[in-house]
Design a protein around this motif. Sequence first.
Motif, PDB file in Angstrom:
ATOM      1  N   LYS A  27       0.784  -1.289  -0.059  1.00 39.74           N
ATOM      2  CA  LYS A  27       0.067  -0.308   0.186  1.00 39.74           C
ATOM      3  C   LYS A  27       0.765   0.807  -0.164  1.00 39.74           C
ATOM      4  O   LYS A  27       0.682   2.290   0.395  1.00 39.74           O
ATOM      5  CB  LYS A  27      -0.889  -0.480   0.674  1.00 39.74           C
ATOM      6  N   ASP A  29       0.855   3.755  -1.243  1.00 41.93           N
ATOM      7  CA  ASP A  29       0.469   5.193  -2.106  1.00 41.93           C
ATOM      8  C   ASP A  29      -0.344   5.440  -1.169  1.00 41.93           C
ATOM      9  O   ASP A  29      -0.492   6.896  -0.500  1.00 41.93           O
ATOM     10  CB  ASP A  29      -0.222   4.450  -3.475  1.00 41.93           C
ATOM     11  N   ILE A  30      -0.762   5.062  -0.440  1.00 39.08           N
ATOM     12  CA  ILE A  30      -1.356   5.066   0.906  1.00 39.08           C
ATOM     13  C   ILE A  30      -0.151   5.932   1.881  1.00 39.08           C
ATOM     14  O   ILE A  30      -0.375   6.696   2.873  1.00 39.08           O
ATOM     15  CB  ILE A  30      -2.358   3.555   1.558  1.00 39.08           C
ATOM     16  N   LEU A  32       2.513   7.539   1.674  1.00 40.90           N
ATOM     17  CA  LEU A  32       3.115   7.850   0.938  1.00 40.90           C
ATOM     18  C   LEU A  32       2.166   9.046   1.338  1.00 40.90           C
ATOM     19  O   LEU A  32       2.702  10.608   1.749  1.00 40.90           O
ATOM     20  CB  LEU A  32       3.739   8.172  -0.529  1.00 40.90           C
ATOM     21  N   ASP A  33       0.318   8.742   1.082  1.00 43.34           N
ATOM     22  CA  ASP A  33      -0.699  10.264   1.618  1.00 43.34           C
ATOM     23  C   ASP A  33       0.214  10.543   3.098  1.00 43.34           C
ATOM     24  O   ASP A  33      -0.481  11.514   3.060  1.00 43.34           O
ATOM     25  CB  ASP A  33      -1.737   9.800   0.725  1.00 43.34           C
ATOM     26  N   ALA A  34       0.057   9.192   3.734  1.00 46.18           N
ATOM     27  CA  ALA A  34      -0.610   9.427   5.222  1.00 46.18           C
ATOM     28  C   ALA A  34       1.482  10.372   5.338  1.00 46.18           C
ATOM     29  O   ALA A  34       1.380  11.143   6.419  1.00 46.18           O
ATOM     30  CB  ALA A  34       0.030   8.123   5.847  1.00 46.18           C
ATOM     31  N   VAL A  36       2.904  12.507   3.987  1.00 44.56           N
ATOM     32  CA  VAL A  36       2.691  13.089   3.330  1.00 44.56           C
ATOM     33  C   VAL A  36       2.619  14.495   4.552  1.00 44.56           C
ATOM     34  O   VAL A  36       2.076  15.629   4.480  1.00 44.56           O
ATOM     35  CB  VAL A  36       1.580  13.904   1.824  1.00 44.56           C
ATOM     36  N   PHE A  37       0.745  13.656   4.712  1.00 43.21           N
ATOM     37  CA  PHE A  37      -0.242  14.144   5.845  1.00 43.21           C
ATOM     38  C   PHE A  37       0.665  14.613   7.107  1.00 43.21           C
ATOM     39  O   PHE A  37       0.265  16.227   7.734  1.00 43.21           O
ATOM     40  CB  PHE A  37      -1.483  13.770   5.820  1.00 43.21           C
ATOM     41  N   TRP A  39       3.963  15.315   7.687  1.00 36.35           N
ATOM     42  CA  TRP A  39       4.590  15.671   7.787  1.00 36.35           C
ATOM     43  C   TRP A  39       4.514  17.548   7.008  1.00 36.35           C
ATOM     44  O   TRP A  39       4.810  18.537   7.603  1.00 36.35           O
ATOM     45  CB  TRP A  39       5.877  15.815   5.743  1.00 36.35           C
TER      46      TRP A  39
END
Length: 409
Positions: A27, A29-30, A32-34, A36-37, A39
């Motif tokens: 997972k 992509d998930i 990475l989004d987490a 980024v959030f 950060w």
Amino acid sequence: MDWSQVTFKKIRGLIVFTMVLLVGLWKFDIVLDALVFIWGIVFPFVLGGAIAFIINVPMSFLESKIFGKDKERRSAAKNKIARPLSLIVTIALVIGVIVLVMFVLVPQLAETFSNLGQSIAAFIPKMQEWVKEFTNNPDIMAWVNQLEFDPDKMIQWGVDFLGNGAGNMMNTTLSAAMSIVSGFATFFIAFSFACYILVQKEKLHVQVRKIIFAFIPKRKAEAGLEVCSLTYKTFSSFLTGQCVEAVILGSMFVVSMTLLRMPYALLIGIIIAFTALIPIFGGFIGCILGFFLIFMVNPKQALIFVVLFLILQQIEGNLIYPHVVGGSVGLPSIWVLAAVTIGGNLMGIVGMLIFIPIVSVIYTLFREIVYLELKKHRIKKVTAHTVEEYTEEEVEKMQEAFKREHAND
């Protein structure tokens, strides 16, 4: 100790780590989004820590000079006001520098850029005549004859870029305004956090040490804190050294170019001061830009500028910089070049700036490890052709000293 239980814990930890790694890759992509959030949430505090680190260097200097280094000899009233007053003075100095740049240097730079436009317009016909004298190639002549400099077209191009390019990057004026407000809010939070760190840094230091010693074995905790201390000293020394070197080098160019009546003395001095912050290659970038600016006005003075640059670089590198900074970073020249090259390839200009202190810390730690390993093998000195070992008496003295040092562990 139950070795089977210890082995079971290690195997269980390895299994959990492997499962987390596999889920993260599955997972990605998930994850990475987490990240980024997260950060986005912690970025103001990371920025605040960076601001505190930079401001702490001049603040500590002012505090020690105004109130003295020994806190125990100060009165209670002095200790109470020393830190806040030093912080206020430091912030006032930073704001003063910004105001100086805005109200003193900016008008002069505007005048310089205005004259630069006229110089470019006058230089293009000269260059066309030079090309005609040296070549008859029709392709080159056609390209050169098309060159022209129209200030009105340049202004119109800038307006079109701001109107169209910026509009494409920020779809609406509302989104641009929201970005500005968000940026100010982030900076305000970061700056407030930095001020809190600076005012309460001793208290925070003690709290962090308590947490580290509470959850990490004493030997490992002490080693980790020693690495952190070395990292802080190396980074602060490098930051101070680079800033002092940039100011001195830029000032030397402004004064010397003014005395030699060279054009664009202030502009080139500022360019070289900023580019000198980039280790090794920065000064040469400033030299190329300065040569280009002067060449359009007077090619002979451009050659004199190159000679002046080489002379001032030698004076700065061999006389001034070693006395101002010394060997505080403690990294041989070959590793400085390697650090700048690797950092530039990985992170650009920022990598060039931060990789020298990082490599310096790694180099210092590795050197200490090498010396310890040599002592374990009873090797005292290694030269190109010989290896000298410790005597039995020296080995006994080192063992006794080690026992006394660790008697209370």
